[in-house]
Design an enzyme around this catalytic site. Structure first.
Site, mmCIF file in Angstrom:
data_model
loop_
_atom_site.group_PDB
_atom_site.id
_atom_site.type_symbol
_atom_site.label_atom_id
_atom_site.label_comp_id
_atom_site.label_asym_id
_atom_site.label_seq_id
_atom_site.Cartn_x
_atom_site.Cartn_y
_atom_site.Cartn_z
ATOM 1 C CB ILE A 1 29.069 17.388 9.248
ATOM 2 C CG1 ILE A 1 28.025 16.207 9.906
ATOM 3 C CG2 ILE A 1 29.034 18.445 10.457
ATOM 4 C CD1 ILE A 1 28.622 15.550 10.981
ATOM 5 N N GLY A 2 27.328 17.032 6.042
ATOM 6 C CA GLY A 2 27.366 16.303 4.971
ATOM 7 C C GLY A 2 26.312 15.158 4.790
ATOM 8 C CB ILE B 1 13.325 6.725 7.570
ATOM 9 C CG1 ILE B 1 13.989 5.455 8.303
ATOM 10 C CG2 ILE B 1 14.281 7.446 6.532
ATOM 11 C CD1 ILE B 1 15.441 5.874 9.183
ATOM 12 C CG ASN C 1 15.304 12.770 2.371
ATOM 13 O OD1 ASN C 1 14.776 12.172 1.470
ATOM 14 N ND2 ASN C 1 16.223 13.846 2.148
ATOM 15 C CB THR D 1 19.678 12.373 3.046
ATOM 16 O OG1 THR D 1 18.592 12.660 3.813
ATOM 17 C CG2 THR D 1 19.791 13.380 1.936
ATOM 18 N N GLY E 1 17.935 8.279 15.248
ATOM 19 C CA GLY E 1 19.129 8.775 14.819
ATOM 20 C C GLY E 1 19.740 7.604 14.102
ATOM 21 N N GLY F 1 23.296 8.392 12.109
ATOM 22 C CA GLY F 1 24.494 8.904 11.719
ATOM 23 C C GLY F 1 25.558 7.742 11.740
ATOM 24 C CD GLU F 2 27.969 8.802 15.830
ATOM 25 O OE1 GLU F 2 29.047 8.601 16.476
ATOM 26 O OE2 GLU F 2 26.742 9.213 16.219
#
Length: 712
Positions: A471-472, A595, A597, A600, A667, A669-670
């Site tokens: 999702i990007g 981590i 990458n 990103t 994780g 993302g948030e």
């Protein structure tokens, strides 16, 4: 047949090295096609008609004049639309959102409810006809006023228990030397991903195919199969490229409407939401009112902690924004009480939005901790370190890793926290008052069962297939690096295919669990394949394929508290004349697993921190009591941080691999948004001496608060 072996174990690892997106060239050249761009022969276009009243019934629809308009093929509404099944249990045990069950009755539960779908040969014809459709309503009184401590609020479990408690709260508060008792509010906020929601449905040889923009193809398959009473094997969902989601791209009304129209017309139908329609149909973050009560000794050690949160939900679907959940992880106390409650209003259904619960909850909790530090005369970082728990404050379970203290110490060193004058309003730069603030961050680190396949080809390349969604976030690239390491080959020899439900069930892109869940499955499949190929197996023309399923491995994990952690730092400047707040610099240090990458990953963390600035200073959707709708349901009226608002932002991480994950992933993302708004708000207090407990911190609020506290 061909035989070959993988590289020797001396192959340099790919995970942990910066790698540009493998699909980057396709995206910048326009070769990457999103859901609204894939061409189909005989494609028809649907346009949703939304209600103009906030509560009532549909008396009638004047469809005959619309059907006579050029290019119009059909008008679907509650009188002629296919019937749907809504009595089932969906993903993660959730009940289906009745918002998706469009055109099933004449009830209107909120402004912007879908009342019809107009289908025409072109998008322009569909829009013109939809705007010409006259709908007659029997209007009823509505209530959209969220007042926080609403008398009708009630507890809701959601994806965590609604209420947790231990110890005698009132007794511990009474025995405390220092008390903080404050109310904090956050407004309604909206996702607004760059790519609007879009779906194309068609029937092909008796099988339903949906080209969609979503966060999980197999999720959408399950919901559509249930809604339309279909065999899941007869439904295929493809979503190769997605331009952002943030929790909003699950199953929505436009997908269901597209399937309905394709079923009725027996030709492909595409439905795309406008930006204004997304404010009603894509979900949003509920506003919250949160009360935090802290009781502590003079040394700052907590005796009592209470975090109560109220959010809103719609009258058709029960969703809770679990803001009080963050306190269950962060700090312990002899008396520890938390509660998440909701109140039903005549509004659209809220939904998951980046760091649901943690983002607004961390603002209230971390601002309250800052207030406690001030009252105790203790440095805010030191106060947090003194209240570090050695196990889950509520669960009692061990932490698989809790490196929050390391994040704070490293962040303080790099931010220049040492020597900070704790007194507010002491630094000035011309007309600007300067201040610094900090806050802690945490977000759960989970994994869900997933399947994947890995194929070895005779030419020495490999193909990995998994129903993941990028999702990007750069997931496609991260999975390529994970697969390359598992196969012990360079990334250039690996092709990862995603976004197709035919690849088998897999976790959605959500809850910061996507990359971890998918990597686990890919590592298992690729590891077994590497062993087979390394033994010198002949590779037939069709290749050798291995399939994995992580259900058993993930189910065998021992109960524990699994989280990513972080420390946020912010420096702000406040204009004493206009009340304008500018963030001058931010730093985030995170303990978020291995981590994959760095390139990103840094983008994700920076994006979350920027969203935290937006949350603290800009974002606020306002509802009009009279109409029940938004004031300015567009990106002109709904303000977000832009380039001019983004200062020097730095983010980094410490070594923090998860010992229970085959790659060490947690994780990211948030976690970047959690605590960011609190750090900004705490910095505003340090600059001005005035506490802002209501977001966003607008200039008018700064001026009015300063007028009420002239000595600050």
């Amino acid at each position: 047949m061909t035989a070959f072996t993988t590289e020797t174990p001396t192959q340099a690892p790919s995970v942990g090295t910066a790698h540009t997106r493998v699909e980057g060239r396709e995206k910048v050249t326009g070769a990457a096609r999103y859901a609204g761009e894939v061409p189909f022969a005989e494609l028809a276009h649907g346009w949703l008609v939304l209600s103009t009243v906030a509560r009532g019934r549909i008396r009638s629809l004047d469809t005959d004049p619309v059907l006579a308009m050029p290019g119009v093929l059909a008008v679907l509404d509650h009188r002629n639309a296919p019937r749907l099944e809504t009595d089932y249990t969906g993903l993660m045990g959730m009940r289906p959102d009745p918002t998706c069950a469009v055109f099933q009755h004449d009830r209107v539960p909120h402004l912007g409810w879908p009342v019809a779908l107009v289908v025409a040969e072109t998008s322009e014809q569909a829009r013109e006809a939809a705007e010409a459709l006259v709908v007659h309503y029997e209007q009823e009184p509505h209530d959209v006023d969220f007042i926080g401590e609403h008398p009708d609020a009630y507890p809701v479990d959601g994806h965590m228990p609604a209420v947790t408690q231990k110890g005698d709260l009132e007794a511990e508060l009474a025995a405390s030397a220092v008390i903080v008792d404050a109310e904090y509010t956050t407004p309604e906020e909206h996702h607004n991903p760059m790519e609007p929601h879009a779906a194309t449905a068609r029937w092909d040889a008796g099988r339903l195919e949906v080209i969609d923009s979503n966060q999980g193809a197999t999720w959408v398959v399950g919901e559509l199969a249930n809604l339309f009473s279909l065999d899941p094997a007869s439904v295929r969902v493809r979503s190769e490229h997605v331009g952002g989601g943030f929790g909003s791209k699950g199953v929505r009304a436009h997908q269901v409407a597209a399937v309905m129209a394709a079923t009725v017309l027996q030709r492909p139908v595409r439905v795309v939401l406008t930006r204004r329609q997304m404010f009603s149909l894509a979900g949003y973050r509920s506003p919250t009112t949160q009360r935090v009560r802290l009781g502590a000794e003079t040394d700052g050690r907590l005796r009592a902690l209470e975090h109560r949160a109220v959010s809103l939900t719609s009258t058709v679907y029960e969703y809770v924004e679990p803001s009080a959940g963050v306190a269950r992880v962060m700090y312990d106390a002899d008396a520890h009480h938390t509660a998440n409650r909701v109140v039903r209003l005549d509004v659209p259904s809220p939904t998951f939005m980046r760091a649901p619960g943690e983002a607004p909850g961390s603002f209230a909790l971390e601002a309250a901790l800052d207030e406690l530090a001030e009252k105790c005369g203790i440095d805010p970082i030191e106060l947090r370190l003194r209240n570090e728990p050695d196990k889950g404050p509520v669960s009692g379970l061990p932490f698989t890793g809790r490196n929050l203290a390391t994040c704070f110490r490293e962040g303080a060193r790099r931010f220049g926290w040492e020597g900070r004058d704790p007194r507010p309003g002491r630094r000035r730069d011309g007309r600007w008052l300067l201040g610094t603030g900090t806050a802690a961050a945490s977000f759960p680190s989970g994994a869900a069962p997933s399947t994947a396949t890995a194929t070895a080809h005779p030419d020495g390349t490999f193909t990995v297939r998994i129903s993941a969604a990028d999702i990007g976030t750069g997931a496609r690239t991260a999975l390529t690096l994970v697969a390359a390491d598992a196969l012990q080959v360079p990334p250039e020899r690996v092709r990862v295919r995603i976004g197709d439900s035919d690849f088998g069930p897999a976790m959605i892109a959500g809850g910061s669990m996507g990359t971890r869940s998918w990597s686990w499955a890919i590592t298992a499949a690729a590891g077994e394949l590497r062993e087979r190929v390394a033994l010198g197996a002949d590779i037939p023309p069709e290749g050798i394929t291995v399939r994995s399923d992580t259900t058993a491995a993930i189910g065998a994990l021992a109960p524990a508290e699994r989280h990513s952690f972080g420390a946020q730092f912010a420096e702000v400047a406040v204009d004493v004349t206009t009340g304008e707040v500018r963030v001058r610099r931010m730093l985030g240090i995170f303990a978020a697993g291995r981590i994959v990458n760095p390139l990103t990953a840094r983008n994700q963390l920076l994006g979350g921190m920027i969203w935290g600035i937006s949350m603290a200073l800009h974002e606020e959707a306002v509802r009009d009591r009279a109409s029940g709708g938004h004031v300015g349901a567009d990106l002109a009226g709904y303000h977000v941080a832009t380039h001019a608002d983004v200062p020097r932002i730095e983010t980094d991480w410490i070594d923090d691999p998860d010992p229970n994950d085959p790659v060490g992933i947690k994780g990211i993302g948030e976690i970047g948004i959690v605590g960011a708004a609190a750090a900004v708000a705490n910095a505003v207090w340090h600059a001005t001496g005035v506490r802002h407990r209501n977001l966003p911190i607008r200039p008018d609020r700064v001026l009015s608060a300063s007028a009420e506290a002239p000595d600050a």
